[in-house]
Design an enzyme around this catalytic site. Sequence first.
Site, PDB file in Angstrom:
ATOM      1  N   ARG A  60       0.871  -1.165   0.000  1.00 15.26           N
ATOM      2  CA  ARG A  60       0.000   0.000   0.000  1.00 15.26           C
ATOM      3  C   ARG A  60       0.909   1.215   0.000  1.00 15.26           C
ATOM      4  O   ARG A  60       1.664   1.430   0.952  1.00 15.26           O
ATOM      5  CB  ARG A  60      -0.928   0.017   1.211  1.00 15.26           C
ATOM      6  N   SER A  63       0.700   7.746   0.962  1.00 13.04           N
ATOM      7  CA  SER A  63       0.676   9.080   0.355  1.00 13.04           C
ATOM      8  C   SER A  63       1.407   9.160  -0.976  1.00 13.04           C
ATOM      9  O   SER A  63       1.276  10.166  -1.689  1.00 13.04           O
ATOM     10  CB  SER A  63       1.246  10.108   1.320  1.00 13.04           C
ATOM     11  N   TYR A 176      -0.451  20.218   4.777  1.00 12.13           N
ATOM     12  CA  TYR A 176      -0.627  18.855   4.285  1.00 12.13           C
ATOM     13  C   TYR A 176      -1.991  18.362   4.733  1.00 12.13           C
ATOM     14  O   TYR A 176      -2.300  18.359   5.925  1.00 12.13           O
ATOM     15  CB  TYR A 176       0.489  17.977   4.843  1.00 12.13           C
ATOM     16  N   TYR A 258      -5.070  -1.659   7.989  1.00 10.91           N
ATOM     17  CA  TYR A 258      -4.931  -0.529   7.075  1.00 10.91           C
ATOM     18  C   TYR A 258      -4.132  -0.906   5.834  1.00 10.91           C
ATOM     19  O   TYR A 258      -4.379  -0.404   4.737  1.00 10.91           O
ATOM     20  CB  TYR A 258      -4.242   0.632   7.793  1.00 10.91           C
TER      21      TYR A 258
END
Length: 411
Positions: A60, A63, A176, A258
């Site tokens: 994954r 960002s 951010y 996650y």
Amino acid sequence: MEEIDNTFREAVADGRIHGAVLLAKDLTGKVDISRSYGVRSLREEDPEKRPPMTSDTPMRFASCSKLLTSIMVLQCVEQGLAHPEEGLEKLLPEVAGLKVLTGFDDAGNPIEREPKSPVLLKHLLSHSSGLCYTLTYPLLHQYRKWQGLALEQDYDNLDQNFKYPLLFDPGTSFAYGPNIDWCSRLIERASGLSAEDFLQKYIVEPLGIGSDNMTFELQKHPDMQARRADMTFRGDGVFRPQSKDPDAGTLQYRDESYWYKDIQPHGGQGIYTTPESYMKVMWSILSNDGKLLKPETRELLFKRALTPEAEKGFDDYCEQFKAFVPGVPVPVEIKHSHSLGGMLTLEDCDGDRWRREGNLSWSGLPNIIWNIDDKAGICSIWAFHLKPWGDPICVELGTKFEKAAFLMLKE
């Protein structure tokens, strides 16, 4: 690269890292690096049973998804479906209607006002909308508590994770935030395709990547699931910038959903891919081959999109939140801007020996760092898939690799 190989192999052998992938390529042919070290998982107690880390190991990308989503938004621009200077009333009314949070009254209720200017698409792509991730902003901590929602993005949809006010007027500063996360929904509404279908049609297929190597929907790809990296933690995996010993902690596997759970597409963090597939995207941009973006659109990735006021806000942000600067490992004193695709360095980082003025880069939570240097003609990525973010050992090792790749251009 022999010295880098030895350095990384020693780091695996002595337990400082579990594994890593290093990729770099330049336009002259001097640099074409693909190295993998160690293992992709510590789940098995028996070291002999641990699968090797490879350049096609799915991760994954957190960002680092932002570059891919930004490219997709620019593809929508090319197709006449959106425009950087347009407001969001039609495509993202949820964001267009947000107000600026200024504080709380004596009863604990939020005080909000209308923004002085609308949120434009270019503000989302350059993190200058006023949307901020909650982690570093006490006002948002209080707002999430008032909402009755968790501080972190623990929900599977954008509205629960990121429906909270702006902290400044659009275009006036930098912070951010979940700007690119919202862009996945904008892509869907602009194109009529799901974010997944758009990704497959306009990035995966043109580059011959294959859906088993890049997707928002890991659970629909059994082969990709079987090859994916588990998350490795140093200690408890929590970065503590004030710690006197940030290197401390034994490497360990811990199940954290996650890193493999599919949720509603979050363009800023939700794409699963492999380092070598990501390199194909970076190479397309660096080589300007036209497979993803037209030359005139590609230029927007290397053009400053912030106002001078917002650029100062970016520099102030980097100074205030040194532990969370997304442009690691660029020295914090280097001046920054942001394009419609990532952070730009406004100065050479070390003459012609490292990242040059105008370098485009970003980073991801599991210590994945990429950069595309248009001036030097090189792109690179290092991926550890290890927490905590900003792990000093990963940063030190990755920076050594990156600098070595840049120095090869001078040979």
